[in-house]
Motif scaffolding. Structure first.
Motif, PDB file in Angstrom:
ATOM      1  N   VAL A 216     -19.426  16.894 -21.267  1.00 25.75           N
ATOM      2  CA  VAL A 216     -18.234  16.171 -20.837  1.00 25.75           C
ATOM      3  C   VAL A 216     -18.546  15.418 -19.551  1.00 25.75           C
ATOM      4  N   GLU A 217     -18.073  14.184 -19.445  1.00 28.87           N
ATOM      5  CA  GLU A 217     -18.216  13.405 -18.224  1.00 28.87           C
ATOM      6  C   GLU A 217     -16.840  13.093 -17.660  1.00 28.87           C
ATOM      7  N   VAL A 218     -16.673  13.313 -16.358  1.00 29.36           N
ATOM      8  CA  VAL A 218     -15.413  13.024 -15.679  1.00 29.36           C
ATOM      9  C   VAL A 218     -15.702  12.044 -14.539  1.00 29.36           C
ATOM     10  N   VAL A 219     -14.891  11.001 -14.457  1.00 29.16           N
ATOM     11  CA  VAL A 219     -15.069   9.967 -13.442  1.00 29.16           C
ATOM     12  C   VAL A 219     -13.777   9.804 -12.659  1.00 29.16           C
ATOM     13  N   ALA A 220     -13.881   9.842 -11.340  1.00 31.18           N
ATOM     14  CA  ALA A 220     -12.728   9.603 -10.464  1.00 31.18           C
ATOM     15  C   ALA A 220     -12.953   8.297  -9.718  1.00 31.18           C
ATOM     16  N   GLU A 221     -12.079   7.328  -9.933  1.00 27.58           N
ATOM     17  CA  GLU A 221     -12.180   6.024  -9.288  1.00 27.58           C
ATOM     18  C   GLU A 221     -11.052   5.856  -8.273  1.00 27.58           C
ATOM     19  N   GLY A 222     -11.296   5.020  -7.271  1.00 31.14           N
ATOM     20  CA  GLY A 222     -10.277   4.759  -6.268  1.00 31.14           C
ATOM     21  C   GLY A 222     -10.218   5.794  -5.163  1.00 31.14           C
ATOM     22  N   VAL A 223     -11.194   6.699  -5.126  1.00 31.70           N
ATOM     23  CA  VAL A 223     -11.243   7.708  -4.072  1.00 31.70           C
ATOM     24  C   VAL A 223     -11.856   7.075  -2.824  1.00 31.70           C
ATOM     25  N   PRO A 224     -11.220   7.156  -1.676  1.00 30.57           N
ATOM     26  CA  PRO A 224     -11.761   6.505  -0.484  1.00 30.57           C
ATOM     27  C   PRO A 224     -12.998   7.206   0.045  1.00 30.57           C
ATOM     28  N   ALA A 225     -13.755   6.521   0.849  1.00 26.99           N
ATOM     29  CA  ALA A 225     -14.891   7.139   1.530  1.00 26.99           C
ATOM     30  C   ALA A 225     -14.376   8.126   2.576  1.00 26.99           C
ATOM     31  N   GLY A 226     -15.114   9.218   2.759  1.00 27.13           N
ATOM     32  CA  GLY A 226     -14.783  10.149   3.828  1.00 27.13           C
ATOM     33  C   GLY A 226     -14.287  11.508   3.418  1.00 27.13           C
ATOM     34  N   LEU A 227     -14.003  11.743   2.130  1.00 28.26           N
ATOM     35  CA  LEU A 227     -13.556  13.076   1.710  1.00 28.26           C
ATOM     36  C   LEU A 227     -14.756  14.007   1.604  1.00 28.26           C
ATOM     37  N   GLY A 228     -14.559  15.260   1.995  1.00 30.93           N
ATOM     38  CA  GLY A 228     -15.645  16.225   2.007  1.00 30.93           C
ATOM     39  C   GLY A 228     -16.187  16.393   3.412  1.00 30.93           C
ATOM     40  N   ALA A 229     -16.967  17.432   3.618  1.00 28.19           N
ATOM     41  CA  ALA A 229     -17.495  17.688   4.960  1.00 28.19           C
ATOM     42  C   ALA A 229     -18.765  18.530   4.870  1.00 28.19           C
ATOM     43  N   PRO A 230     -19.728  18.244   5.747  1.00 20.17           N
ATOM     44  CA  PRO A 230     -20.886  19.112   5.849  1.00 20.17           C
ATOM     45  C   PRO A 230     -20.485  20.341   6.666  1.00 20.17           C
ATOM     46  N   VAL A 231     -21.130  21.468   6.534  1.00 20.13           N
ATOM     47  CA  VAL A 231     -22.234  21.743   5.652  1.00 20.13           C
ATOM     48  C   VAL A 231     -21.727  22.600   4.486  1.00 20.13           C
ATOM     49  N   TYR A 232     -20.640  23.337   4.744  1.00 14.95           N
ATOM     50  CA  TYR A 232     -20.171  24.290   3.740  1.00 14.95           C
ATOM     51  C   TYR A 232     -18.888  23.855   3.044  1.00 14.95           C
ATOM     52  N   ALA A 233     -18.545  22.601   3.173  1.00 14.25           N
ATOM     53  CA  ALA A 233     -17.370  22.079   2.477  1.00 14.25           C
ATOM     54  C   ALA A 233     -17.720  20.769   1.801  1.00 14.25           C
ATOM     55  N   LYS A 234     -18.925  20.697   1.262  1.00 10.81           N
ATOM     56  CA  LYS A 234     -19.363  19.474   0.604  1.00 10.81           C
ATOM     57  C   LYS A 234     -18.512  19.202  -0.636  1.00 10.81           C
ATOM     58  N   LEU A 235     -18.125  17.949  -0.775  1.00  4.38           N
ATOM     59  CA  LEU A 235     -17.281  17.569  -1.900  1.00  4.38           C
ATOM     60  C   LEU A 235     -17.979  17.829  -3.227  1.00  4.38           C
ATOM     61  N   ASP A 236     -19.272  17.480  -3.311  1.00  7.48           N
ATOM     62  CA  ASP A 236     -19.975  17.697  -4.580  1.00  7.48           C
ATOM     63  C   ASP A 236     -20.155  19.182  -4.878  1.00  7.48           C
ATOM     64  N   ALA A 237     -20.322  20.009  -3.835  1.00  5.96           N
ATOM     65  CA  ALA A 237     -20.449  21.447  -4.060  1.00  5.96           C
ATOM     66  C   ALA A 237     -19.151  22.022  -4.612  1.00  5.96           C
ATOM     67  N   ASP A 238     -18.018  21.572  -4.072  1.00  9.37           N
ATOM     68  CA  ASP A 238     -16.730  22.068  -4.560  1.00  9.37           C
ATOM     69  C   ASP A 238     -16.428  21.574  -5.972  1.00  9.37           C
ATOM     70  N   ILE A 239     -16.817  20.334  -6.262  1.00  9.05           N
ATOM     71  CA  ILE A 239     -16.635  19.825  -7.630  1.00  9.05           C
ATOM     72  C   ILE A 239     -17.488  20.620  -8.605  1.00  9.05           C
TER      73      ILE A 239
END
Length: 372
Positions: A216-239
């Protein structure tokens, strides 16, 4: 049983079992004043519910949602809105057939969580797999609908869409990708020409009483730059965590994922050029020439489409006899009767969308809390 809550500021706690009287969730952290009705949630649940084609479970559940709390409207208001208090959502089970599972009450399905639940808790609900069941994900989809409303209130134009891009060994032709096509076939397939071969293939799998995996592929468009945070709250890690938490998911990749291991640095780099139009305080928004990173760098969104893919294993509930043991350790064989998805990846599409929405809503509120 612990760990039934997902999220930080936007928090979702799900409850219920496959053959219990009902399942649902409590959504906490939703801002007040957001328009929300049962119809908003039902639209998403209808995309996930079973019994819509012969290629999914034939369990006839309407999955009608009730909002029990957290919203308000009186004669002075044009629409019902959230109050900022916990939103309780309830979905009743109306078509459970527990007797279908009598033959496996003391046996463990190979490839299933039967054994691990029993080993951990010393008890398991064998009726439709209880809390292990993918039926639990109906509550996630309901919560995801609320998350979409939160995102719509914070940003303009956020769009989250999913598609089935592989079934067994059969993949789509990405040159023929058409988002509108996903609503025209029972597989959420974006490639119209693949539908016929997928139909023939899955019909054979279904008649054999077997199952197959999917991607399955999921795409989110229209998300602004800046969401997520280093080091233990990475957006890709949570996804990645959110997608791995979906039943039967065994692998996740962001952007080009594992393919990047075979790339050179020149190939993998998403080059940037100057964008158009001012962006107050931050210069001009860049224009990326590619998106190998899947819209996330250093755990923070780039403003490009966020792309995630996840692999769903074949369901373990099949008619083919398999070797196993029972609760007493005796060797035996097992055949699973009842109503099951020959490809559970099909209904995982709206579930993946919901989990993406939950993560993004949570990170959006966390970003707002830190940055204002």
């Amino acid at each position: 049983m612990s760990h039934n809550t997902f999220g930080h500021l936007f928090r979702v706690t799900t409850f219920g079992e496959s053959h219990g009287p009902a399942l649902g969730c409590v959504v906490d952290g939703c801002p007040p004043g957001i328009p929300l009705t049962e119809a908003d949630i039902q639209a998403e649940l209808d995309r996930r519910r079973p019994g819509q084609s012969k290629f999914v479970s034939q369990r006839k559940e309407p999955d009608r949602v009730r909002i029990l709390s957290g919203v308000f409207q009186d004669e002075r208001m044009k629409q019902q809105v959230t109050t900022g208090t916990p939103i309780a959502l309830l979905i009743e089970n109306v078509d459970a057939r527990s007797k279908d599972y009598d033959d496996i009450r003391d046996k463990f399905r190979p490839g299933h969580a039967d054994y691990t639940y029993w080993a951990k808790y010393g008890v398991r609900d064998y009726r439709g797999s209880g809390r292990q069941s993918a039926r639990e994900t109906a509550a996630r989809v309901a919560a995801g609908a609320v998350a979409r409303k939160v995102l719509a209130s914070l940003y303009r134009g956020v769009k989250i869409r999913g598609a089935l891009v592989q079934m067994g060994l059969r993949t789509i032709d990405r040159k023929r990708w058409d988002w509108d096509e996903t609503a025209n076939n029972p597989f959420f397939c974006p490639d119209a020409k693949s539908v016929a071969s997928w139909t023939e293939y899955l019909e054979g799998v279904r008649k054999q009483g077997s199952s197959c995996g999917a991607v399955v592929e999921v795409v989110a468009e229209g998300v602004p730059a800046g969401l997520g945070a280093p080091v233990y709250a990475k957006l890709d890690a949570d996804i990645a965590s959110a997608m791995m938490g979906i039943n039967a998911v065994k692998g996740v990749e962001i952007g080009d994922g594992f393919v990047t291991a075979a790339m050179s640095g020149e190939q993998n780099a998403d080059e940037m050029r100057a964008g158009r139009g001012p962006r107050a305080g931050r210069g001009k928004k860049p224009r990326f020439l590619s998106n190998h990173a899947g819209g996330i760098l250093g755990g923070i969104s780039t403003g490009q489409p966020i792309v995630v893919r996840f692999a769903v294993k074949p369901t373990s509930s099949i008619l083919t006899p398999r070797k196993t043991i029972d609760v007493d350790g005796n060797e035996t064989e097992i055949v699973t009767k009842g109503r099951h998805d020959p490809c559970v990846g099909i209904r995982a599409v709206p579930i993946g969308e919901a989990m993406m929405a939950l993560v993004l809503a949570d990170h959006a509120l966390r970003h707002r809390g830190q940055m204002g």
